[in-house]
Design an enzyme around this catalytic site. Structure first.
Site, PDB file in Angstrom:
ATOM      1  N   LYS A 192       0.817  -1.208   0.000  1.00  0.00           N
ATOM      2  CA  LYS A 192       0.000   0.000   0.000  1.00  0.00           C
ATOM      3  C   LYS A 192       0.857   1.269   0.000  1.00  0.00           C
ATOM      4  CE  LYS A 192      -4.382  -1.501   0.432  1.00  0.00           C
ATOM      5  NZ  LYS A 192      -4.238  -2.937   0.276  1.00  0.00           N
ATOM      6  N   ASP A 218      -9.762  -2.169  -3.358  1.00  0.00           N
ATOM      7  CA  ASP A 218     -10.134  -2.195  -1.946  1.00  0.00           C
ATOM      8  C   ASP A 218      -9.830  -0.859  -1.285  1.00  0.00           C
ATOM      9  OD1 ASP A 218      -7.403  -2.924  -2.493  1.00  0.00           O
ATOM     10  OD2 ASP A 218      -7.149  -3.371  -0.372  1.00  0.00           O
ATOM     11  N   ASP A 219     -10.430  -0.652  -0.135  1.00  0.00           N
ATOM     12  CA  ASP A 219     -10.179   0.524   0.703  1.00  0.00           C
ATOM     13  C   ASP A 219     -10.373   1.834  -0.050  1.00  0.00           C
ATOM     14  OD1 ASP A 219      -9.637  -1.387   2.529  1.00  0.00           O
ATOM     15  OD2 ASP A 219      -7.529  -0.908   2.807  1.00  0.00           O
ATOM     16  N   TRP A 223      -7.822 -13.608   0.024  1.00  0.00           N
ATOM     17  CA  TRP A 223      -6.794 -12.726   0.564  1.00  0.00           C
ATOM     18  C   TRP A 223      -6.932 -12.855   2.083  1.00  0.00           C
ATOM     19  CZ3 TRP A 223      -5.389  -7.239  -1.514  1.00  0.00           C
ATOM     20  CH2 TRP A 223      -4.679  -6.513  -0.568  1.00  0.00           C
ATOM     21  N   ASN A 238      -6.010 -12.117   5.706  1.00  0.00           N
ATOM     22  CA  ASN A 238      -5.306 -11.089   6.478  1.00  0.00           C
ATOM     23  C   ASN A 238      -4.729 -11.639   7.782  1.00  0.00           C
ATOM     24  OD1 ASN A 238      -5.219  -8.568   5.040  1.00  0.00           O
ATOM     25  ND2 ASN A 238      -7.442  -8.590   5.135  1.00  0.00           N
ATOM     26  N   ASP A 275      -0.698  -4.499  10.538  1.00  0.00           N
ATOM     27  CA  ASP A 275      -0.655  -3.069  10.220  1.00  0.00           C
ATOM     28  C   ASP A 275      -1.849  -2.291  10.778  1.00  0.00           C
ATOM     29  OD1 ASP A 275      -2.681  -4.025   8.597  1.00  0.00           O
ATOM     30  OD2 ASP A 275      -1.844  -3.260   6.718  1.00  0.00           O
ATOM     31  N   ASN A 330      -1.619 -12.395   3.723  1.00  0.00           N
ATOM     32  CA  ASN A 330      -1.070 -11.038   3.778  1.00  0.00           C
ATOM     33  C   ASN A 330      -0.113 -11.001   4.967  1.00  0.00           C
ATOM     34  OD1 ASN A 330      -0.635  -8.335   3.285  1.00  0.00           O
ATOM     35  ND2 ASN A 330      -2.574  -7.639   4.152  1.00  0.00           N
TER      36      ASN A 330
END
Length: 646
Positions: free
Chosen positions: A220, A296-297, A405, A407, A412, A442
């Site tokens: 990111k 995403d996000d 995906w 996590n 983080d 991740n």
């Protein structure tokens, strides 16, 4: 990524026996065969072991995978073969009688097929068969369904070497093996300091070792991945990416380049689409053949340009999905289909972490090209479990098998502040291979520490039906320790103190320090029953193990990168461990009636605790800022407080 809902799931309690600094899991049953990870689909004893001779022949030809051949030669040399000659089938010299012969290549090659005998090669992508025959002649056959299968056969073989006097043998086995899931590996998708180039190169070698075939580049905080996605990578960065693509290929890892344009893209703008394709083309030119568009996000309640409202209607779930589908279908049709060898496009939907049907998901499943892979994080951003029923429901919602995906062990977000996440990969249900196209974990900002969980994820995705977190976890520690028993034991003690697996809510899905908690509970049970001296005697070896673990981990057997990643946590662990040992000494003195010594030792323990709390994570790779490393919190600190009041 963000999320909300959690449920509590009990953690894994490790039962160990202590002998000085050696910990051996009580459930690790002795076997005459070496342990292989990931767990093969079928591994059986096949008779006598094959002796590694000082001169060894590798029978290979133009159909032999070069990466597999090179790794095979390296392993043979590391295990007693001072000279390795590579010869073609049918050209074995008469002087080779009595030498170990290793045949490597496609399973259909006649000499390999004969040597494999009735050990059939699975008719599955990346599948292989391996047969070790001892006696006269000693020979090994490694046949792959494809090039990756050959490579994975060698990765299994490297775990079959056993000491024999002053030399080496290869255990006599037959193996038939293939992966349960097509896509297995990691997505570097966290916020905070991205991995360095050297760390990524190391990860590609690690992926090869654990038979993981996918790495998705999506950090990111790489500005050219997200915020500055329109700008081309500088020449030096592009050169690094090219080297990474090559290293991934050498380990049969699919380097997947992700570009995340959702923060600013104008979906209807041909110029933005052209820039996006140019960015993908630059990586294709370096050898990348897999691509992802994470969306995403980002918000689907506003547009980045007025033209999108004209093209797709007022901002909202349905309009956002229509715009995204338009872009993604265009890329699949015009870019992916136009490049021979390119893998199907991957995407991360804006609604990636639940099982609620919405107009966004309805539009995706009705209109998105069926070839495009859709990623999903589970029932929440950090799910406490992933079940077959959940995966099947997600497939219904998105109109295809989803690509998870996962996590974990990413650290983080706020609830992971000050934490390394070293609990095993767990709470993913057997049978998921039937419902998913794959799983990528991740990882943490700390790449070497992430190997504990990624090792388990690779084990699970290779053979989910046989996966056992209780067995895989110590194997992961042994991998990091290079097989050293004392170092493995130290990592298990340290890992227990970093066992907390949080979610975005208030209850973790794996608890903190389950082994220490069990021992402390036993201590207080004995103490309250009046067996106080026995309680101290029973707990002291484990307290000593905590205090000594950091020095052992830093002693040279454990991968150096792990000690670097965990440096602040190791500093604090040593202090907490010494505080615990000193507290037990204080209790001992109190039982002996030496109140002055007990008080002095209590003061010393409290001072060590203050020093431990003063340690800060440096350098701070995460976005936490200056923070205290958490060490067995809620267990170790509570014990010390309780002991002080006693």
């Amino acid at each position: 990524m963000s999320g909300r809902r959690i449920t509590f799931t009990a953690g894994l309690a490790l039962t160990v026996t202590l002998s000085a600094m050696t910990l051996m899991p009580a459930y690790a049953a002795r076997s005459s065969l070496p342990t292989v990870s990931p767990t093969p689909q079928s591994l059986t004893g096949g008779g006598a072991a094959a002796v590694v001779t000082r001169r060894t022949l590798v029978i290979a030809d133009g159909r032999t995978d070069p990466a597999a051949r090179d790794r095979l030669v390296r392993e043979l040399r590391a295990h007693g073969a001072g000279r390795v000659d590579i010869v073609a089938p049918g050209r074995i010299p008469a002087s080779a009688s009595g030498l170990l012969k290793v045949r490597l290549g496609p399973a259909a090659r006649p000499d390999i097929a004969r040597a494999l005998g009735d050990t059939a090669v699975p008719d599955r992508a990346e599948g292989y068969a391996l047969r070790v025959t001892g006696g006269r002649p000693d020979q090994i056959a490694l046949g792959g369904r494809d090039a990756a299968g050959q490579f994975y056969a060698v990765q299994t073989l490297r775990q079959l070497f056993v000491r024999s006097g002053g030399g080496w043998k290869v255990a006599g086995v037959q193996v038939r093996d293939f992966p349960s899931m097509p896509l297995r590996g990691t997505i570097e998708g966290f916020y905070g300091a991205p991995w360095t180039h050297a760390e990524r190169l190391d990860q590609m070698d690690f992926h090869g070792d654990v038979k993981a075939n996918t790495y998705i580049y999506a950090p990111k905080d790489d500005p050219y991945h997200r915020d500055k996605w329109r700008e081309p990578y500088p020449a030096d960065k592009l050169a690094e990416l090219g080297e990474l693509v090559a290293r991934a290929g050498a380990n049969h890892v699919r380097f997947t380049f992700a570009l995340s344009p959702g923060v600013s893209i104008c979906y209807s703008d041909p110029a933005d689409r052209a820039v996006l394709e140019q960015k993908l083309q630059a990586l294709h030119d370096l050898g990348a053949r897999a691509f992802s568009i994470p969306l995403d996000d980002i918000s689907h309640t506003r547009w980045n340009c007025a033209a999108d409202e004209t093209a797709y209607g007022p901002a909202g779930r349905t309009a956002a999905a229509r715009a995204q589908v338009d872009l993604l279908n265009d890329l699949q049709r015009d870019f992916i289909a136009g490049h021979e060898g390119a893998q199907p496009l991957q995407m991360v939907p804006t609604e990636y972490g639940d099982l609620t049907d919405t107009t966004y998901k309805q539009t995706i499943r009705a209109s998105l090209d069926p070839a495009i892979e859709v990623m999903w994080t589970g029932t929440d951003t950090v799910p406490p479990e992933i079940t077959n029923a959940q995966a099947e429901k997600a497939a219904e919602l998105f109109g295809r098998k989803v690509f998870v995906w996962d996590n974990y062990p990413v650290n983080d977000y706020g609830n992971t502040s000050g934490r390394l996440l070293l609990a095993p990969y767990d709470k993913r249900e057997r049978g998921l291979a039937a419902h998913l196209s794959g799983i990528v974990a991740n990882p943490m900002n700390q790449p070497y520490a992430s190997k504990v969980a990624v090792f388990g994820a690779a084990d699970f995705t290779w053979n989910d039906q046989a996966y056992d977190a209780r067995k895989s976890w110590p194997r992961a520690m042994a991998y990091l320790a290079g097989g050293d028993r004392a170092a493995t034991a130290a990592l298990l003690v340290f890992g227990d103190l970093e066992h907390m697996a949080p979610t975005f809510g208030g209850t973790p899905w794996q608890p903190q320090a389950p082994e220490l908690a069990t021992r402390v509970a036993g201590f207080w049970q004995a103490w309250d029953a009046g067996r106080r001296a026995a309680a101290i005697t029973a707990l002291r070896p484990y307290a000593n193990a905590i205090a000594a673990a950091p020095a052992t981990i830093r002693g040279g057997s454990v991968q150096r990168g792990f000690a670097v990643d965990a440096a602040s946590w190791l500093d604090a662990t040593e202090l907490w461990g010494r505080a615990m040992v000193t507290m037990l000494d204080s209790l001992d003195a109190r039982l002996a009636g030496d109140d002055a010594k007990a008080a002095a030792l209590l003061s010393e323990s409290r001072d060590l605790q203050r020093q431990a709390r003063a340690v800060r994570v440096t350098p701070p790779r995460n976005r936490w800022g200056s923070t205290q490393p958490q060490i067995g919190d809620g267990v170790l600190d509570v014990f010390l407080t309780e002991a002080a009041t006693r």
